[in-house]
Design a protein around this motif. Structure first.
Motif, mmCIF file in Angstrom:
data_model
loop_
_atom_site.group_PDB
_atom_site.id
_atom_site.type_symbol
_atom_site.label_atom_id
_atom_site.label_comp_id
_atom_site.label_asym_id
_atom_site.label_seq_id
_atom_site.Cartn_x
_atom_site.Cartn_y
_atom_site.Cartn_z
ATOM 1 N N ARG A 97 0.828 -1.318 0.044
ATOM 2 C CA ARG A 97 -0.038 0.104 -0.151
ATOM 3 C C ARG A 97 0.813 1.220 0.100
ATOM 4 O O ARG A 97 1.861 1.203 0.666
ATOM 5 C CB ARG A 97 -0.706 0.017 1.088
ATOM 6 C CG ARG A 97 -1.647 -1.166 1.538
ATOM 7 C CD ARG A 97 -2.351 -0.993 2.775
ATOM 8 N NE ARG A 97 -3.171 -2.358 2.957
ATOM 9 C CZ ARG A 97 -2.913 -3.188 4.031
ATOM 10 N NH1 ARG A 97 -1.919 -2.800 4.804
ATOM 11 N NH2 ARG A 97 -3.350 -4.096 4.275
ATOM 12 N N ARG B 239 -3.533 -6.177 12.857
ATOM 13 C CA ARG B 239 -2.364 -6.327 12.178
ATOM 14 C C ARG B 239 -1.353 -5.504 12.637
ATOM 15 O O ARG B 239 -1.508 -4.491 13.371
ATOM 16 C CB ARG B 239 -2.710 -6.197 10.741
ATOM 17 C CG ARG B 239 -3.523 -7.251 10.412
ATOM 18 C CD ARG B 239 -4.113 -7.335 9.281
ATOM 19 N NE ARG B 239 -5.129 -8.334 9.004
ATOM 20 C CZ ARG B 239 -5.830 -8.285 8.068
ATOM 21 N NH1 ARG B 239 -5.766 -7.895 6.792
ATOM 22 N NH2 ARG B 239 -6.734 -9.629 8.107
ATOM 23 N N GLN C 187 -13.318 -6.533 8.066
ATOM 24 C CA GLN C 187 -12.366 -5.608 8.753
ATOM 25 C C GLN C 187 -12.833 -4.439 9.205
ATOM 26 O O GLN C 187 -13.357 -3.711 8.157
ATOM 27 C CB GLN C 187 -11.079 -5.667 7.551
ATOM 28 C CG GLN C 187 -10.422 -6.820 7.199
ATOM 29 C CD GLN C 187 -9.401 -6.672 6.062
ATOM 30 O OE1 GLN C 187 -8.782 -5.701 5.819
ATOM 31 N NE2 GLN C 187 -9.282 -7.781 5.331
ATOM 32 N N ASP D 128 -12.855 -3.027 4.823
ATOM 33 C CA ASP D 128 -12.422 -4.090 3.862
ATOM 34 C C ASP D 128 -13.113 -5.263 4.093
ATOM 35 O O ASP D 128 -13.492 -5.541 5.367
ATOM 36 C CB ASP D 128 -10.974 -4.158 4.002
ATOM 37 C CG ASP D 128 -10.224 -4.712 2.697
ATOM 38 O OD1 ASP D 128 -11.099 -5.270 1.931
ATOM 39 O OD2 ASP D 128 -9.046 -5.033 2.843
#
Ligand code: ADP
Ligand code: MG
Length: 385
Positions: free
Chosen positions: A181, A248, A320, A333
């Protein structure tokens, strides 16, 4: 799109007691293989040269004379120069000859290409082949479109950077780090201009990607990735399960938040904007009273998926989300497949999954268990596409 009927015919030719579980050896493959071994399947890793040793050597399976696993999880590892060689007709034939049920992960779709997965990969996929495309942000009928159809909350879109009035996130791919990203945040149009110019100059993003970026409101709050499972073959109990939750570790964002404010301020220009490259996972639980909301979100998503993406979700999927200060969920997401963070629950299981199943139940094991049940019920056709 490969006709589902063609895939069901292939599965019907498989010998049920010789079925093996296969996956591209990356992303969440260890969890998938671990779960498969727990449910008495042989495992088949599709490796790429140069990144194969985790599977072919370190996690290699050793079995005793009775076929019981003594160590490891990977029974067979096939070596390809590039992952996308799995698409070669002879390799697909090999997978079918080996009675492989294939578990799709993000590496599979990223390295092989969505068109190819949909049209050329004539190997039974456990899950929904047609839904994999929905996570390609920016295309027609992507996951945001589906969330809107489902009436689910997602971060409000900002169509023009000049309309940025509060903290927002600009989502675009990294220019150099393929598949990563080049996200950045901005609270005003001026900040957007300043940061985007700096990132363009540093070669982190391209103008073209910037022009096509999705800009959305930044949700200030913790991240929860819900590892869910939907079983089309369950008839008595809930078809929907929450297995676990992960979140994460991201570079360099996590480094930034571990610096005291004075040190953040003195960072060099090229260090100022954090990157969001996922490099690890952690496990969490959710305040109990919020679980009901998660089930509601997931049920709505499943309904919309079956309406607009027939046959809809099959097996694992990952919502997400961020939660704001008023405990509202925003889905930023959706992975319509095994999530990228389930290794955190590998072997030990997820807290919620274990509680439901009275046993260690990771996502990988839940997939294998579903396959085992489908074989016993003679319903394999209902979980493959
Ligand atoms: N609207 C948002 N508000 C706050 N953080 C966000 C938002 N969207 C994404 N993020 C952060 O960016 C990370 C990656 O976002 P995501 O949309 O999942 O990108 P990718 O498709 O590359 O996985 C998330 O883990 C989260 O930390
Ligand atoms: Mg994501």
């Amino acid at each position: 799109m490969i006709d589902r009927k063609e895939i069901i015919d292939i599965v019907q030719d498989y010998e049920p007691d010789k079925i093996k579980i296969g996956a591209v050896a990356s992303h969440s493959a260890l969890d998938v293989f671990d779960g498969a071994v727990e449910e008495d399947f042989r495992t088949f890793a599709i490796c790429q040269q140069g990144r194969e040793k985790t599977y072919s050597h370190y996690f290699k399976a050793q079995r005793d004379a009775y076929g019981r696993v003594k160590r490891g999880i990977v029974d067979e590892a096939v070596m390809l120069k590039k992952f996308n060689e799995v698409l070669l007709p002879e390799n697909q034939q090999m997978l079918r000859d080996q009675n492989i049920l294939f578990i799709p992960n993000r590496s599979f779709t990223s390295y092989c290409g969505i068109d190819e997965v949909e049209n050329d990969f004539a190997v039974p996929i456990v899950g929904s082949r047609n839904m994999l495309r929905s996570e390609e942000r920016g295309i027609d009928r992507d996951y945001y479109w589906l969330l809107e159809k489902a009436g689910l909350p997602f971060p409000e879109r900002i169509n023009d950077p000049q309309d940025i009035e509060e903290l927002s996130i600009v989502k675009l791919p990294h220019a150099v780090k393929k598949l990563e990203r080049g996200f950045f945040t901005a609270a005003t149009y001026e900040e957007y201009l300043k940061k985007s110019e700096a990132l363009l100059k540093q070669g982190v993003i391209t103008q073209e990607a910037l022009d096509n970026a999705r800009i959305e409101r930044y949700i200030i709050g913790p991240v929860f990735n819900f590892d869910m499972f939907y079983s089309p073959i369950e008839e008595e109990m809930s078809k929907l399960e929450i297995l676990g939750i992960d979140w994460r570790f991201e570079t360099s964002l996590d480094g930034h938040v571990r610096l005291p404010a004075p040190q953040q301020i003195t960072l060099a220009e090229h260090q100022l904007t954090p990157e969001y490259t996922v490099c690890g996972h952690n496990s969490s639980t959710l305040r109990e009273s919020l679980l009901e909301d998660v089930f509601m979100l997931a049920e709505k998503y499943i309904d919309a998926a079956s309406k607009y993406y027939d046959p809809g979700i099959i097996g694992p999927f990952c919502l997400q989300t961020c939660i704001d200060k008023d405990l509202n969920f925003y889905i930023y997401d959706v992975a319509p497949r095994v999530g990228g963070g389930t290794n955190v629950h590998m072997s030990v299981g997820h807290p919620y999954g274990n509680t439901i199943w009275r046993n260690n139940m990771s996502t990988g094991r839940r997939i294998a268990f579903e396959i085992r049940r489908a074989i016993e019920m003679d319903e394999l056709g209902r979980i493959v596409t």
